[in-house]
Design an enzyme around this catalytic site. Structure first.
Site, PDB file in Angstrom:
ATOM      1  N   ASP A  15     -75.628  36.054 -64.486  1.00 32.35           N
ATOM      2  CA  ASP A  15     -75.213  37.085 -63.957  1.00 32.35           C
ATOM      3  C   ASP A  15     -76.221  38.367 -64.579  1.00 32.35           C
ATOM      4  O   ASP A  15     -76.607  38.173 -65.744  1.00 32.35           O
ATOM      5  CB  ASP A  15     -73.918  37.616 -63.978  1.00 32.35           C
ATOM      6  CG  ASP A  15     -73.413  38.449 -62.958  1.00 32.35           C
ATOM      7  OD1 ASP A  15     -72.616  38.187 -62.075  1.00 32.35           O
ATOM      8  OD2 ASP A  15     -73.871  39.531 -62.762  1.00 32.35           O
ATOM      9  N   ASP A  23     -81.718  37.999 -64.230  1.00 31.58           N
ATOM     10  CA  ASP A  23     -81.818  38.511 -62.941  1.00 31.58           C
ATOM     11  C   ASP A  23     -82.449  37.656 -61.816  1.00 31.58           C
ATOM     12  O   ASP A  23     -83.595  37.117 -62.193  1.00 31.58           O
ATOM     13  CB  ASP A  23     -82.680  39.784 -63.232  1.00 31.58           C
ATOM     14  CG  ASP A  23     -82.840  40.806 -61.815  1.00 31.58           C
ATOM     15  OD1 ASP A  23     -82.428  40.188 -60.724  1.00 31.58           O
ATOM     16  OD2 ASP A  23     -83.252  41.789 -61.941  1.00 31.58           O
ATOM     17  N   ASN A  34     -75.368  32.171 -55.777  1.00 32.71           N
ATOM     18  CA  ASN A  34     -74.253  33.120 -55.244  1.00 32.71           C
ATOM     19  C   ASN A  34     -74.545  34.460 -55.208  1.00 32.71           C
ATOM     20  O   ASN A  34     -73.767  35.283 -54.612  1.00 32.71           O
ATOM     21  CB  ASN A  34     -72.824  32.753 -56.175  1.00 32.71           C
ATOM     22  CG  ASN A  34     -71.603  33.216 -55.654  1.00 32.71           C
ATOM     23  OD1 ASN A  34     -71.376  33.205 -54.626  1.00 32.71           O
ATOM     24  ND2 ASN A  34     -70.983  33.931 -56.515  1.00 32.71           N
ATOM     25  N   TYR A  94     -78.948  43.043 -44.997  1.00 35.99           N
ATOM     26  CA  TYR A  94     -78.011  41.984 -45.288  1.00 35.99           C
ATOM     27  C   TYR A  94     -78.260  40.875 -44.465  1.00 35.99           C
ATOM     28  O   TYR A  94     -78.327  39.598 -44.867  1.00 35.99           O
ATOM     29  CB  TYR A  94     -76.632  42.462 -45.585  1.00 35.99           C
ATOM     30  CG  TYR A  94     -75.453  41.662 -46.073  1.00 35.99           C
ATOM     31  CD1 TYR A  94     -75.547  41.220 -47.611  1.00 35.99           C
ATOM     32  CD2 TYR A  94     -74.516  41.126 -45.288  1.00 35.99           C
ATOM     33  CE1 TYR A  94     -74.606  40.405 -48.092  1.00 35.99           C
ATOM     34  CE2 TYR A  94     -73.467  40.185 -45.831  1.00 35.99           C
ATOM     35  CZ  TYR A  94     -73.626  39.947 -47.190  1.00 35.99           C
ATOM     36  OH  TYR A  94     -72.707  38.884 -47.925  1.00 35.99           O
ATOM     37  N   LYS A 138     -79.194  37.158 -45.151  1.00 38.92           N
ATOM     38  CA  LYS A 138     -78.231  35.864 -44.889  1.00 38.92           C
ATOM     39  C   LYS A 138     -78.661  35.208 -43.965  1.00 38.92           C
ATOM     40  O   LYS A 138     -78.482  33.834 -43.858  1.00 38.92           O
ATOM     41  CB  LYS A 138     -76.747  36.681 -44.676  1.00 38.92           C
ATOM     42  CG  LYS A 138     -76.298  37.315 -45.732  1.00 38.92           C
ATOM     43  CD  LYS A 138     -76.303  36.660 -47.129  1.00 38.92           C
ATOM     44  CE  LYS A 138     -75.534  37.072 -48.421  1.00 38.92           C
ATOM     45  NZ  LYS A 138     -75.719  36.140 -49.433  1.00 38.92           N
TER      46      LYS A 138
HETATM   47  N1  LIG Z   1     -66.688  38.796 -50.689  1.00 38.05           N
HETATM   48  C1  LIG Z   1     -66.925  38.386 -49.298  1.00 38.05           C
HETATM   49  O1  LIG Z   1     -66.180  38.795 -48.448  1.00 38.05           O
HETATM   50  C2  LIG Z   1     -68.218  37.778 -48.784  1.00 38.05           C
HETATM   51  C3  LIG Z   1     -68.395  37.592 -47.337  1.00 38.05           C
HETATM   52  C4  LIG Z   1     -69.550  36.955 -47.128  1.00 38.05           C
HETATM   53  C5  LIG Z   1     -70.495  36.475 -47.994  1.00 38.05           C
HETATM   54  N2  LIG Z   1     -70.479  36.650 -49.394  1.00 38.05           N
HETATM   55  C6  LIG Z   1     -71.647  36.268 -50.204  1.00 38.05           C
HETATM   56  O2  LIG Z   1     -71.034  35.589 -51.215  1.00 38.05           O
HETATM   57  C7  LIG Z   1     -71.437  35.828 -52.496  1.00 38.05           C
HETATM   58  C8  LIG Z   1     -70.722  35.914 -53.441  1.00 38.05           C
HETATM   59  O3  LIG Z   1     -70.044  37.425 -53.339  1.00 38.05           O
HETATM   60  P1  LIG Z   1     -68.667  38.090 -54.019  1.00 38.05           P
HETATM   61  O4  LIG Z   1     -68.059  38.654 -52.970  1.00 38.05           O
HETATM   62  O5  LIG Z   1     -68.377  37.327 -55.188  1.00 38.05           O
HETATM   63  O6  LIG Z   1     -69.757  39.439 -54.537  1.00 38.05           O
HETATM   64  P2  LIG Z   1     -69.445  40.236 -56.008  1.00 38.05           P
HETATM   65  O7  LIG Z   1     -70.117  41.473 -55.712  1.00 38.05           O
HETATM   66  O8  LIG Z   1     -68.152  40.197 -56.473  1.00 38.05           O
HETATM   67  O9  LIG Z   1     -70.332  39.313 -57.007  1.00 38.05           O
HETATM   68  C9  LIG Z   1     -71.678  39.041 -56.753  1.00 38.05           C
HETATM   69  C10 LIG Z   1     -72.215  39.006 -58.284  1.00 38.05           C
HETATM   70  O10 LIG Z   1     -73.666  38.909 -58.213  1.00 38.05           O
HETATM   71  C11 LIG Z   1     -74.125  39.483 -59.418  1.00 38.05           C
HETATM   72  N3  LIG Z   1     -75.439  39.948 -59.200  1.00 38.05           N
HETATM   73  C12 LIG Z   1     -75.892  40.888 -58.421  1.00 38.05           C
HETATM   74  N4  LIG Z   1     -77.295  40.991 -58.323  1.00 38.05           N
HETATM   75  C13 LIG Z   1     -77.680  39.997 -59.271  1.00 38.05           C
HETATM   76  C14 LIG Z   1     -79.066  39.717 -59.773  1.00 38.05           C
HETATM   77  N5  LIG Z   1     -80.216  40.349 -59.344  1.00 38.05           N
HETATM   78  N6  LIG Z   1     -79.190  38.526 -60.402  1.00 38.05           N
HETATM   79  C15 LIG Z   1     -78.128  37.824 -60.903  1.00 38.05           C
HETATM   80  N7  LIG Z   1     -76.741  38.276 -60.439  1.00 38.05           N
HETATM   81  C16 LIG Z   1     -76.686  39.203 -59.723  1.00 38.05           C
HETATM   82  C17 LIG Z   1     -73.131  40.611 -59.733  1.00 38.05           C
HETATM   83  O11 LIG Z   1     -73.431  41.074 -60.951  1.00 38.05           O
HETATM   84  C18 LIG Z   1     -71.756  40.064 -59.392  1.00 38.05           C
HETATM   85  O12 LIG Z   1     -71.291  39.667 -60.472  1.00 38.05           O
HETATM   86  C19 LIG Z   1     -72.650  36.715 -52.082  1.00 38.05           C
HETATM   87  O13 LIG Z   1     -74.012  36.204 -51.839  1.00 38.05           O
HETATM   88  C20 LIG Z   1     -72.208  37.578 -51.091  1.00 38.05           C
HETATM   89  O14 LIG Z   1     -73.215  38.144 -50.257  1.00 38.05           O
HETATM   90  C21 LIG Z   1     -69.376  37.389 -49.610  1.00 38.05           C
END
Ligand SMILES: NC(=O)c1ccc[n+]([C@@H]2O[C@H](COP(=O)([O-])OP(=O)(O)OC[C@H]3O[C@@H](n4cnc5c(N)ncnc54)[C@H](O)[C@@H]3O)[C@@H](O)[C@H]2O)c1
Length: 231
Positions: free
Chosen positions: A16, A43, A70, A134, A138
């Site tokens: 992360d 990153d 993720n 986004y 996606k």
């Molecule tokens: N939560 C939802 O409702 C939802 C819906 C559709 C899709 N998603 C997708 O699911 C995935 C997880 O989402 P989430 O809700 O757990 O998000 P979140 O924001 O809770 O977690 C995302 C994590 O990615 C890390 N991150 C950000 N930039 C980074 C980088 N450059 N390198 C490494 N790590 C990095 C962040 O620090 C964070 O810990 C994402 O791809 C998101 O787009 C989530």
């Protein structure tokens, strides 16, 4: 997902950009499960860091069997208000990040004739107001997944995507309450999902049982992608 995989006995190599949440997650995993847990600040947009991490993980654990892409961020705005940085950062983290990780893990998986790559798309990939960056990222994940599925198919490497709906994570919490309520009312099941709903889908796609499943986008969204359920 990490807890679900650890419960199966998987060794974990977590990354992360946020060192605090990363360290806390790793500590919680080590306490809850008797499995090796490595954690490194990486990153995903930096391909050199990603390659170094994959190489180090292969050295430490012998192989990367499962890769979960993720990382994702949102910078929502109407198109005319999306700055260059808002466009690039969203594409870079979600799409280029998944590409960087898949490219680094692919050679080892092909060589060992086994691999599972699971990348995160979103229900938004079909289009969503105020999310051009986004949505593009996606939808890009869907294309990347299908292309890589063909490249891995003869070598035991499956490549799939998960398209979550509204899941209770910090990302959803960052959305304003009104927008979240409107969206939740559009879910046929009328409630948001839990991270464990995603973890179950990921565990299936990562399993040996899913060996004949490749190039799919698994919607885990309480039915929201079906369309309107207003009566
Ligand atoms: N939560 C939802 O409702 C939802 C819906 C559709 C899709 N998603 C997708 O699911 C995935 C997880 O989402 P989430 O809700 O757990 O998000 P979140 O924001 O809770 O977690 C995302 C994590 O990615 C890390 N991150 C950000 N930039 C980074 C980088 N450059 N390198 C490494 N790590 C990095 C962040 O620090 C964070 O810990 C994402 O791809 C998101 O787009 C989530």
């Amino acid at each position: 997902m990490a807890h679900r995989f650890a419960a199966e006995g998987a060794s974990l190599a977590m990354i992360d950009v946020n060192p605090d949440t990363l360290a806390a997650s790793a500590a919680a995993l080590r306490e809850a499960h008797n499995v090796p847990v490595a954690h490194t600040v990486v990153d995903v947009t930096d391909s050199a860091q990603v390659s170094e991490w994959i190489t180090a993980t292969e050295r430490q654990f012998g192989a990367v069997d499962v890769l979960v892409n993720n990382a994702g961020i949102i910078r929502d705005n109407r198109v005319e208000n999306i700055s260059d940085d808002d466009w690039r950062s969203v594409i870079d983290v979600s799409l280029t990040g998944a590409f960087n990780c898949a490219r680094a893990a692919f050679p080892g998986m092909r060589e060992r004739k086994y691999g599972r790559i699971i990348s995160f798309s979103s229900m938004s990939w079909r289009g969503n107001f105020g999310q051009a960056n986004y949505v593009a990222a996606k939808a890009g994940i869907v294309g990347l997944t299908r292309a890589l599925a063909l490249e891995g198919a003869r070598d035991g490497v499956t490549v799939n995507a998960i398209a979550p709906g509204l899941i209770e994570t910090p990302m959803l919490a960052s959305m304003n309450d009104a927008a979240r309520d409107v969206l939740t009312r559009k879910v046929p099941m009328r409630h948001t999902g839990d991270p464990s709903d995603i973890a179950e889908g990921a565990a299936f796609l990562a399993s040996e049982a899913a060996g004949y499943v490749t190039g799919v986008v698994l919607d885990i969204d309480g039915g929201i992608s079906i369309g309107s359920s207003i009566r």
